[in-house]
Design a protein around this motif. Structure first.
Motif, mmCIF file in Angstrom:
data_model
loop_
_atom_site.group_PDB
_atom_site.id
_atom_site.type_symbol
_atom_site.label_atom_id
_atom_site.label_comp_id
_atom_site.label_asym_id
_atom_site.label_seq_id
_atom_site.Cartn_x
_atom_site.Cartn_y
_atom_site.Cartn_z
ATOM 1 N N THR A 158 14.273 5.860 2.568
ATOM 2 C CA THR A 158 15.555 6.453 2.174
ATOM 3 C C THR A 158 15.355 7.637 1.235
ATOM 4 N N LEU A 159 14.384 7.539 0.340
ATOM 5 C CA LEU A 159 14.182 8.557 -0.690
ATOM 6 C C LEU A 159 13.421 9.786 -0.197
ATOM 7 N N LEU A 160 12.681 9.638 0.898
ATOM 8 C CA LEU A 160 11.853 10.736 1.396
ATOM 9 C C LEU A 160 12.675 11.666 2.277
ATOM 10 N N LYS A 161 12.416 12.958 2.167
ATOM 11 C CA LYS A 161 13.079 13.927 3.030
ATOM 12 C C LYS A 161 12.553 13.788 4.462
ATOM 13 N N PRO A 162 13.376 14.095 5.462
ATOM 14 C CA PRO A 162 12.907 14.048 6.851
ATOM 15 C C PRO A 162 11.715 14.963 7.078
ATOM 16 N N GLN A 163 10.808 14.515 7.920
ATOM 17 C CA GLN A 163 9.585 15.216 8.304
ATOM 18 C C GLN A 163 8.547 15.293 7.183
ATOM 19 N N LYS A 164 8.798 14.617 6.074
ATOM 20 C CA LYS A 164 7.832 14.570 4.986
ATOM 21 C C LYS A 164 6.985 13.302 5.102
ATOM 22 N N TYR A 165 5.963 13.204 4.255
ATOM 23 C CA TYR A 165 4.938 12.179 4.416
ATOM 24 C C TYR A 165 4.899 11.182 3.248
ATOM 25 N N MET A 166 4.461 9.980 3.588
ATOM 26 C CA MET A 166 4.114 8.978 2.594
ATOM 27 C C MET A 166 2.669 8.562 2.817
ATOM 28 N N VAL A 167 1.909 8.473 1.742
ATOM 29 C CA VAL A 167 0.511 8.047 1.808
ATOM 30 C C VAL A 167 0.331 6.819 0.933
ATOM 31 N N ILE A 168 -0.308 5.793 1.486
ATOM 32 C CA ILE A 168 -0.645 4.620 0.691
ATOM 33 C C ILE A 168 -2.165 4.468 0.684
ATOM 34 N N ILE A 169 -2.692 4.189 -0.494
ATOM 35 C CA ILE A 169 -4.134 4.010 -0.662
ATOM 36 C C ILE A 169 -4.380 2.531 -0.903
ATOM 37 N N VAL A 170 -5.179 1.913 -0.060
ATOM 38 C CA VAL A 170 -5.303 0.464 -0.133
ATOM 39 C C VAL A 170 -6.694 0.009 0.278
ATOM 40 N N ARG A 171 -7.148 -1.032 -0.368
ATOM 41 C CA ARG A 171 -8.419 -1.659 -0.012
ATOM 42 C C ARG A 171 -8.113 -2.971 0.707
ATOM 43 N N ASN A 172 -8.814 -3.233 1.784
ATOM 44 C CA ASN A 172 -8.671 -4.525 2.438
ATOM 45 C C ASN A 172 -9.239 -5.620 1.532
ATOM 46 N N ALA A 173 -8.982 -6.861 1.885
ATOM 47 C CA ALA A 173 -9.363 -7.963 0.999
ATOM 48 C C ALA A 173 -10.064 -9.068 1.758
ATOM 49 N N TYR A 174 -10.854 -9.827 1.019
ATOM 50 C CA TYR A 174 -11.504 -11.023 1.567
ATOM 51 C C TYR A 174 -11.078 -12.187 0.675
ATOM 52 N N GLN A 175 -10.252 -13.073 1.237
ATOM 53 C CA GLN A 175 -9.735 -14.174 0.436
ATOM 54 C C GLN A 175 -9.734 -15.464 1.243
#
Length: 282
Positions: A201-218
């Protein structure tokens, strides 16, 4: 003339063609100098290099673009926005006042060298609902990777003998609204899905979101966290655009499982790129 024409058609950023091409590599290795490491920021075990955040911001925005980080931590994104060749405006949200205080301390110690950005102390699921829709040009965040276990390495018997099996930090907080304190992986994914809904909702159309994440071993199982998060974001309209495998040189290895079983040293993280598509006019 040709370069000027390309520059005019580039609606995403101000990079040269060579800089653009270099950024699109699907694997990057970094070893940044400690200029922005700040001893205070090291208290946060998952702090992101401001130089990396700067690279992302400079690729996905033009000067004047507004950046949002819903899980700001000790301010890696905010500092990154401030050190861009042309600084961007950034807003961060962080639930843990300890990390907010560290960012403010860094600003104070910079004596004006760093452009101050806005950091709100609060639950992002509540704060995001108060922000203006379609008001951000880029969303980039390093969310909680998973539910956090009190002991993240091995039991005390080995930790007392082998220094590289000791945990250096405890990332848990006492706030029940902290996503890392949720009791199950599924609950964590459900909460992140709510965050993605607000971000869309907060992002303008055609713009990007990037998430930085590490996978996990649990619990004896490898968790493909980056895939699960991308799928949850897609449910709310985001289009997956790619991933960058990021290896931070010098990552310490620990002898997990030795000498009985294979347990991976997860030495890389994923930079997952998603886009809000163009909105159709009805």
């Amino acid at each position: 003339m040709e370069n000027d024409d390309i520059s005019m058609r580039n609606t995403l950023n101000e990079l040269t063609g060579a800089e653009w091409l270099y950024f699109t590599k699907s694997i990057i290795t970094t070893a940044y100098p400690s200029e922005y490491g700040h001893q205070h920021r090291k208290a946060h075990g998952a702090n992101k290099p401001p130089q990396l955040m700067c690279q992302l911001i400079e690729f996905f925005t033009k000067p004047g673009g507004k950046v949002l980080d819903p899980f700001a931590g000790v301010g890696g994104t905010l500092i990154g926005a401030s050190i861009c060749r042309k600084a961007r405006q950034a807003l961060g949200i962080e639930i843990n006042p300890k990390w907010v205080d560290i960012y403010r301390l860094i600003l104070a110690e910079s004596q004006g060298a760093l452009l101050p950005q806005t950091l709100i102390c609060g639950d992002c699921l509540q704060v995001l609902t108060t922000l203006e829709p379609a008001s951000f040009d880029f969303i980039v965040t390093d969310p909680p990777y998973n539910i956090h276990l009190e002991q993240t390495m091995v039991n005390g018997r080995y930790a007392s003998t082998y220094s590289n099996r000791r945990t250096d930090y405890d990332m848990r907080s006492t706030d029940p609204s902290d996503l890392a304190n949720l009791t199950t992986y599924e609950a964590y994914l459900d909460a992140m899905e709510q965050v993605f809904s607000h971000c869309y909702t907060l992002l303008k159309p055609q713009k990007y979101m990037v998430i930085i994440v590490r996978n996990a071993y649990q619990h004896g199982e490898y968790m493909f966290t980056h895939v699960d998060l991308a799928r949850r974001a897609k449910l709310h309209g985001f289009v997956p655009k790619g991933e960058i495998i990021w290896y931070q040189a010098g990552t310490r290895l620990r002898p997990y499982g030795y000498p009985f079983a294979y347990i991976p040293n997860i030495a890389h993280q994923y930079i997952v790129v998603l886009q809000k598509p163009k909105q159709l006019v009805v």
